[in-house]
Write a protein that holds these residues in place. Structure first.
Motif, mmCIF file in Angstrom:
data_model
loop_
_atom_site.group_PDB
_atom_site.id
_atom_site.type_symbol
_atom_site.label_atom_id
_atom_site.label_comp_id
_atom_site.label_asym_id
_atom_site.label_seq_id
_atom_site.Cartn_x
_atom_site.Cartn_y
_atom_site.Cartn_z
ATOM 1 N N TRP A 639 32.826 -79.185 -26.932
ATOM 2 C CA TRP A 639 32.199 -79.649 -25.689
ATOM 3 C C TRP A 639 31.325 -80.847 -25.998
ATOM 4 O O TRP A 639 30.462 -80.811 -26.879
ATOM 5 C CB TRP A 639 31.359 -78.545 -25.071
ATOM 6 N N GLN A 641 29.116 -84.128 -23.899
ATOM 7 C CA GLN A 641 28.614 -84.599 -22.616
ATOM 8 C C GLN A 641 29.088 -86.021 -22.339
ATOM 9 O O GLN A 641 29.414 -86.770 -23.259
ATOM 10 C CB GLN A 641 27.082 -84.563 -22.604
ATOM 11 N N THR A 643 28.010 -88.908 -22.137
ATOM 12 C CA THR A 643 26.908 -89.802 -22.485
ATOM 13 C C THR A 643 27.242 -90.443 -23.824
ATOM 14 O O THR A 643 28.391 -90.413 -24.266
ATOM 15 C CB THR A 643 25.576 -89.019 -22.528
ATOM 16 N N ASN A 648 24.767 -87.119 -27.656
ATOM 17 C CA ASN A 648 25.530 -85.893 -27.859
ATOM 18 C C ASN A 648 25.104 -85.180 -29.130
ATOM 19 O O ASN A 648 25.046 -83.948 -29.167
ATOM 20 C CB ASN A 648 27.028 -86.206 -27.920
ATOM 21 N N GLU A 686 33.991 -88.608 -19.759
ATOM 22 C CA GLU A 686 33.921 -87.242 -19.259
ATOM 23 C C GLU A 686 34.807 -86.330 -20.085
ATOM 24 O O GLU A 686 35.967 -86.630 -20.343
ATOM 25 C CB GLU A 686 34.349 -87.201 -17.792
ATOM 26 N N HIS A 1023 27.242 -83.353 -12.615
ATOM 27 C CA HIS A 1023 26.352 -82.509 -13.411
ATOM 28 C C HIS A 1023 26.769 -81.040 -13.323
ATOM 29 O O HIS A 1023 26.764 -80.328 -14.345
ATOM 30 C CB HIS A 1023 24.911 -82.673 -12.929
ATOM 31 N N ALA A 1026 29.979 -80.796 -15.508
ATOM 32 C CA ALA A 1026 29.722 -80.897 -16.941
ATOM 33 C C ALA A 1026 28.997 -79.662 -17.463
ATOM 34 O O ALA A 1026 29.283 -79.175 -18.564
ATOM 35 C CB ALA A 1026 28.898 -82.157 -17.230
ATOM 36 N N THR A 1027 28.074 -79.138 -16.675
ATOM 37 C CA THR A 1027 27.331 -77.953 -17.098
ATOM 38 C C THR A 1027 28.239 -76.741 -17.185
ATOM 39 O O THR A 1027 28.169 -75.954 -18.136
ATOM 40 C CB THR A 1027 26.165 -77.679 -16.133
#
Length: 1420
Positions: A639, A641, A643, A648, A686, A1023, A1026-1027
């Motif tokens: 996993w 993120q 960003t 990360n 993503e 968000h 992604a969460t």
């Protein structure tokens, strides 16, 4: 007396200035109230008498003194107190806002008139590209942190349990939070009803000069209405914030795997309760997995339990539960808006009944007992709305289920869109989405028909009441009608008609909200939670939690399962269960967990993290996992993120540059970062879409190593890495100083690399038996640190998947900012809407029928005036009542017929819009190239299908219909005034021009703010998505609070333009109401004072009353028209956003002169000449002049360092990225073949395969071309069912359910299913991209044997890091830096100084690999 009161007020004001802020404010308020009372007394004595023709002021005996006093009391009692700014009082005195919102400091007059909005109105009007920072700051009472404190006890079930409070429906929690708001709503609605009747009452009393009441009544009505809407919209924004918080908060507690369990038939007891052997430190040295019994039955632990979906019990045959992500998207994208849409439910339950009572009283005052007969008739019709409400509720329940199914289908399709494109399934998925949409619109059609029926009934009801009342009044009571009676009655019934006309809307919205509230309540109360949040009375309560100080890690006498069987009412529901007698991990050292694919390794690790349900099996049961020492976790599916790489890795820890650089070195990331222009500031996209599987795994590992956690849990992090990178990480990371003294628990198939470092090994057999072995002395590592070369020292390769291509030159930024439209709604969007409606012919039909509706309505009102004028010119006995009544009934019948026809035409046009836009959007998204998908977040795409499609289905269609209707109604009514009262054309036109100009300012200011709302809503979806994707990792790291704070930040950023947007509505509403009241009052003043006095005998009474009636209607519609125009443009922003996606670039079309012959492809031969590829037109080359030839049936192994271009070659063959050069497939250039034809005849199994929700049968054969015999044969070939199982083995069969993306199967199992699917397809070319990386060595060997047997004649291209997989292949293709550097048989490459030979020699089993190559050469 007046002087004494004013002196007292002056003293209070002086004290207010002298004393401190708190007391001073109290004195000032007291003084203001006293002065306001003085002003009220003056108005009552000297202004109120003027509303009568002969009235005189009481204090008129001294005019100059009266006027002076009036000016003074007005200034002191009304003007000055209303202009004093309000003092800012922070909600939290310890944390005041650095800049308060103007709403918090506005004076009374500024607040009432919303003048505090003037600065932002002018800024937005002048600047179509409104900067976000120019918006007013968010008030502290609207901030998420404050709202959480005020709502968590009322809504959160876990918090309520902790405080000893009972569960309750979500509705009652919301009512507790907004109790005082709804008390205010109730009182305000009652006052609003009374103020609305001032205008009709003034119309009745017009002969007594009640003209000023037309103005005052309009002003009061506007004040109450706008204050109500202001509070309601503020509560709505807060409620949305609170509900999104609660969904997010609860989602962090859910057992994710539980919601993705499969439904299938019960499995045998042997599989459902696996035995475990207690650890024994004296067991002989561990034998590598695969040397025990060579069996193909590797799927004994496929989850086969059943979990009830949130919408109800599982059906038979069973189906998978809703996917977690899709369910959350439905809740936030459909259910929350539905709940917010019913905020005004008190209108139906308080305002309408009260207004009906007042209307009855008013009509009784006008018509006497005739009005009672009309009301009795209305009461007799009341059961119809009740039956309608029940039917709408049933339809809405079904519609929401279908909407959830559609959103689930969209979410799943977008998440696996790369696989869809690889397999050429765009057409199939588009058809599936079309069917889901058609099912949803079928329910929508039923709901629209019910609304149409309700609309016709509610339009007819006031008219029927009027007919019954006037008939009884004239035919039975034998009384006459005059202008005052007729038009004041019509004014009252118009109010009643408008409100009754909204009954279907309120019923629909309330029923939708009820369904959504029920669904959300069920989600909060019945969703399966982690054990630490569950209070279901399970046997976890019997567990002895070891004291944290003991720092023991392990289990004793427990069962591990995905489902809490104690709370499962269905005895037939079975699920995977692992029974553990005793397992204890060594502290401060490396613990290795091994076993074949699907044996339960991941389950064991997740149980440690608290993700599985743990049940006690004995009195001394315990589970110990000291979280206070800190936990880090790297999942099997890494996993990352959306960003930068640096963020990360650092994640929740403070930045330490020295430690960070050492982590990069130990995790072999330095070389990857050196390739990037932005280095570690490069965005990964993503779900890490720009990274290879190995790069994502190493970043996840780096995050765990960088953390300060004492316990590190690693799930198969080496499977995606090549042998050199794996050896480097084992030698430098697992033996490095950064993990010294830390407890590492790792599950992996790379036993030969990791076992020498382990102090304890746990072997899970196929039957779930766990054996523990303490490391015996004498084990030596097969790869010492000095023997392993740093991957950064290798020759610089090309990035593996899309590193360079996906990196724009702007400091590594990948995800592009969403473009915002500027200015007014573009004509292209309007044209798109018209065309999807059916073109200009359909639009003309709708407008024409609407025009006839309002013409007939005006004619009906005019005819009543003719009827009334007959009483003025003739005696009652000479009036043919039945004639006048019959004509009026006929006109009303035509009006109802035209209304039904117009609504029906609009209904079918709107359904066509909804269907066409959704279908076109689906096809364009599915046809987009990978590059566009890389730079576009999934949340942004999903918001088009939820937020924007939902806007088109609901608000846009509704507002557009109302706008057309109201525009025509206003045009006709204003035209009637000008025709019958041409003397009022000049002020009327002036008022119209002012209204249009004000509307232009309003719309120009509102659109950019609405676009900001749309822009800042997408990050919320992103968000959430992604969460949810990384929820296990987030919980493992203990990052829930950090992610909640990030949600608060994004909610605040979204709430800020929302509050501004709603206040803009109030700004224009107040001004529109005043404009309408001035228009009506001016007309009345002219008719009464500037023309001949009105009297009972005046022949112009009916005409002038008709004009006043039209003026009241016109002024009442003026606000709605301006608002509706803005609402249409605002909702039309969704059409713009959809249209923008309809214009996205598409994959290049083929140059197909003619389709390939029917027999094509007859062979799997490939000829590649000078193949070059990029991931974007402006990106660097990732393949450089690659040329090779493959004969049909050959097996080609593709190897190379990580990032050498292996996967790029596979994508190029499928034309998934831009290429040049020539590729011939069975003699035909692939650029001349349709993409779907090419991809359906050249199968690929990616490293991270995804599955479609359904069952194994639908995944193996999505189009239904093969029988069960062929499907079972494929499952048997890959070992997913037994060799003699008859198509079924221990719960795994063709009917075994598959959750969305295959989330209820391990990665290894998904790879096996994908391989079976490729076997079923029987393509001539099969590409395996690390397709067996996540399975154990024995299973890999079994698969290779099955491929050789089942896929004879198939050309096989296998990308493999596990060299053993391809040592017996016909040829090896070696890639380096995007170039083909070696191509030949394995033995020929090994016999010379080649790169392939270097790869083999760097492996721990080099001699074994060399032997395999020689044996295969001899066999060949």
């Amino acid at each position: 007396m007046t002087a004494v009161v004013i002196g007292y007020a002056g003293a209070l004001c002086s004290l207010g200035v002298i004393l401190c802020a708190g007391n001073g404010r109290m004195y000032n308020v007291h003084a203001g109230v006293i002065l306001l009372i003085v002003f009220g007394v003056f108005v009552y004595r000297n202004v109120y008498p003027l509303v009568f023709l002969n009235g005189e002021p009481i204090d008129n005996h001294t005019p100059w003194l009266m006027y002076t006093r009036g000016i003074l009391v007005t200034i002191t009692g009304l003007v000055i107190p209303g202009l004093i700014p309000h003092e800012y009082v922070p909600v939290d005195p310890e944390h005041p806002s650095p800049e308060p919102n103007p709403e918090q400091t506005a004076s009374l007059w500024s607040f009432i008139t919303f003048t505090f909005m003037e600065p932002i109105v002018m800024i937005a009007y002048r600047n179509s590209d409104l900067p976000y920072d120019s918006l007013p700051p968010l008030a502290d009472y609207d901030r998420s942190a404050h709202l959480e404190k005020s709502s968590i006890v009322a809504l959160d079930p876990i918090t309520r349990h902790q405080k000893g409070l009972n569960d309750r429906h979500l509705f009652f929690g919301l009512m507790q939070i907004f109790f005082w708001e709804y008390v205010f709503f109730g009182c305000n609605l009652l006052l609003d009803v009374l103020s609305r009747f001032m205008a009709p009452y003034a119309l009745k009393r017009i002969l007594q000069a009640w003209i000023v009441v037309l103005l005052v009544g309009g002003a009061f009505s506007s004040f109450f209405r706008q204050l109500y809407i202001f509070v309601a919209e503020r509560a709505q924004v807060r409620a949305e914030n609170i509900l999104l918080q609660q969904i997010f908060r609860h989602a962090l507690r859910l057992r994710v795997s539980d919601t993705s369990q499969s439904h299938s038939k019960p499995q045998s007891s042997e599989a459902s309760s696996s035995s475990v052997v207690a650890e024994d430190e004296n067991l002989p040295p561990l034998t590598l997995i695969g040397s025990e019994t060579a069996t193909a039955n590797i799927a004994e632990t496929v989850a086969s339990g059943t979990i009830e979906p949130l919408d109800g019990p599982a059906e038979n045959p069973p189906s998978p539960s809703p996917h977690f992500s899709g369910q959350i998207n439905t809740l936030i994208g459909a259910d929350v808006p539905n709940i917010l849409g019913a905020r005004d439910f008190l209108v139906l339950f308080v305002m309408l009944p009260f207004q009906t009572i007042i209307s009855t009283w008013f009509l009784f005052d006008i018509l006497g007992w005739s009005a009672i007969i009309g009301m009795v008739f209305m009461v007799a019709m009341m059961p119809i709305p009740g039956l309608l409400a029940k039917r709408i509720n049933d339809v809405e329940v079904a519609k929401m289920q279908k909407t959830e199914a559609r959103i689930q289908g969209i979410t799943e399709s977008v998440n696996i869109i790369r696989m869809i494109k690889m397999f050429g399934w765009e057409g199939m998925i588009a058809g599936k989405l079309y069917k889901l949409r058609a099912d949803e619109l079928s329910s929508t059609r039923k709901a629209k028909f019910l609304e149409l029926f309700g609309g016709v009934m509610n339009n007819l009801m006031p008219v029927l009441i009027l007919i019954v009342t006037f008939s009884f009044h004239t035919l039975v009571m034998h009384k006459s009608l005059d202008a005052a009676i007729i038009f004041s009655s019509i004014a009252v019934l118009d109010l009643l008609r408008l409100d009754l006309g909204s009954v279907p809307f309120f019923i629909t919205s309330i029923m939708q909200a009820k369904v959504s509230l029920d669904r959300l309540t069920k989600f909060l109360r019945e969703s399966p939670l982690l054990d630490k949040f569950s209070n279901s009375g399970n046997s976890m309560d019997m567990l002895d939690e070891r004291p944290a100080s003991s720092e023991i890690i392990g289990f004793k006498n427990v069962n591990l399962s995905w489902v809490n069987q104690a709370s499962d009412d269905d005895a037939t529901h079975q699920n995977f269960t692992l029974k553990i007698d005793s397992v204890t991990f060594d502290k401060g050292s490396l613990n290795l967990v091994t076993g074949p694919t699907g044996c339960g390794k991941t389950s064991l690790l997740l149980a440690l993290l608290g993700e599985m349900h743990i049940e006690s099996t004995g009195r001394d049961s315990w589970v110990a996992f000291p979280r206070h020492l800190g936990v880090a976790y790297a999942a099997q599916e890494a996993w990352v993120q959306n960003t930068t790489i640096k963020k990360n890795i650092v994640f929740l820890e403070p930045y330490d540059e020295e430690r960070y650089k050492e982590v990069l070195r130990q995790c072999a990331l330095e070389r990857d970062l050196a390739l990037l222009s932005a280095g570690d500031q490069t965005e990964v996209g993503e779900k890490g879409i720009t990274l290879s599987g190995g790069q994502k795994a190493r970043i996840a590992l780096a995050r765990a190593i960088y953390s300060s956690a004492n316990i590190i849990v690693l799930d198969d992090v080496l499977s995606a890495l090549d042998v050199h990178t794996s050896s480097w990480i084992v030698a430098n990371c697992f033996r490095g100083d950064l993990v010294a003294g830390r407890t590492i628990i790792i599950a992996t198939h790379a036993i030969d690399l990791v076992a020498p470092l382990a102090s304890r090994l746990f072997n899970i057999s196929r039957t779930g038996e766990i054996r523990s072995l303490v490391q015996v002395p004498g084990f030596q590592t097969t790869a010492h640190e000095n023997d392993v070369r740093d991957p950064s020292e290798e020759e610089e390769p090309v990035e593996h998947k899309r590193f360079h291509s996906a990196m724009p030159k702007e400091a590594g930024k990948l995800i592009l900012e969403e473009d915002l439209e500027t200015g007014r709604l573009r004509w292209s969007a309007v044209e798109l809407l018209i065309n999807t409606f059916g073109g200009y012919v359909t639009l003309a039909l709708i407008i024409g029928t609407c025009l006839l509706v309002y013409i007939s309505s005006v004619i009906g009102t005019w005819w009543l005036g003719v009827w009334a004028r007959a009483y003025e010119t003739s005696s009652d006995r000479n009036i043919p009542i039945l004639f006048y009544l019959g004509i009026f009934v006929a006109i009303c019948g035509l009006d109802a017929g035209f209304y039904a026809l117009s609504s029906l035409a609009y209904l079918y046009g709107s359904l066509r819009v909804s269907s066409t836009l959704h279908e076109a959007l689906s096809k364009r998204i599915l046809g987009a190239p990978l590059r566009w998908l890389d730079v576009t977040p999934v949340g942004r795409i999903i918001s088009r299908f939820t937020q924007d499609i939902g806007t088109v289905d609901g608000p846009l269609i509704t507002y557009l219909h109302m706008f057309i209707s109201f525009s025509l109604s206003m045009l006709i009514q204003f035209g009637a005034i000008l025709i019958l009262a041409p003397w009022f054309s000049i002020p009327g036109i002036f008022i119209g021009i002012v209204g249009v100009l004000m509307g232009q300012i309003y719309i120009s200011a509102r659109l950019p703010v609405r676009r900001l709302i749309s822009k800042w809503q997408s990050p919320l979806y992103t968000h959430f998505s992604a969460t949810i994707d990384g929820i296990i990792s987030i919980r493992a790291y203990g990052g829930e609070a950090v992610f909640r704070q990030e949600l608060f930040k994004r909610l605040d950023e979204y709430t800020r333009p929302c509050r501004t947007f709603h206040n803009l509505d109030r700004w224009v509403a107040v001004r529109s109401d005043v404009l309408g009241a001035v228009f009506t009052s001016g007309l009345a003043f002219y008719l009464v004072y500037l023309r001949s006095p009105l009297g009972p005998s005046n022949s112009g009474v009916s005409l002038q009353s008709f004009c006043l009636n039209m003026a009241l209607r016109f002024s009442g519609l003026l606000l709605f028209w301006v608002r509706l125009l803005s609402e249409v443009e605002t909702a039309g922003n969704s059409v713009e956003r959809i249209r923008d996606y309809l214009l996205i670039e598409q994959e290049p079309p083929s140059c197909e002169a003619q389709p390939p012959p029917a027999y094509w492809p007859a062979s799997g031969s490939l000829q590649v000449h000078n193949l070059q590829a990029r991931y974007s037109e402006e990106g660097p080359k990732v393949l450089k002049n690659v040329s090779f030839e493959v004969k049909s049936g050959e097996r080609i192994g593709i190897v190379g360092r990580t990032g050498s271009g292996k996967s790029s070659l596979a994508l190029s063959l499928l034309r998934l990225i831009p290429t040049t050069g020539e590729v011939e497939f069975d003699g035909i250039l692939t650029r001349n073949i349709r993409l779907d034809t090419l991809r359906q005849n050249m199968a690929i199994i990616p490293q991270d395969p995804s599955l479609l929700s359904g069952n194994l049968r639908s995944n193996l054969d999505p189009v239904g071309e093969h029988d069960d015999v062929a499907l079972n044969s494929a499952l048997r070939a890959v070992g997913l069912i037994g060799q003699s199982g008859g198509g079924k083995h221990n719960g795994c069969n063709l009917d075994t359910a598959v959750a969305s993306s295959g989330s209820n199967f391990s990665v290894g199992q998904r790879q096996l299913i994908a391989l079976a699917r490729a076997m079923v397809r029987g393509t001539k070319v099969l590409i395996l991209d690390e397709a067996t990386a996540s399975v154990d060595a024995e299973t890999d060997q079994l698969i290779q044997r099955s491929i050789r047997k089942e896929l004879k004649g198939t050309t096989l291209l296998t990308i493999a890091h596990r060299l053993q997989t391809i040592m017996d292949y016909d040829k090896i293709l070696v890639m380096e830096s995007g170039e083909l550097v070696e191509f030949g048989s394995p033995l020929s490459l090994l016999e010379r100084n080649s790169m392939f030979r270097a790869l083999v020699e760097g492996s721990a089993d080099a001699q074994h690999l060399l032997r395999l190559a020689r044996e295969s050469s001899v066999i060949a």
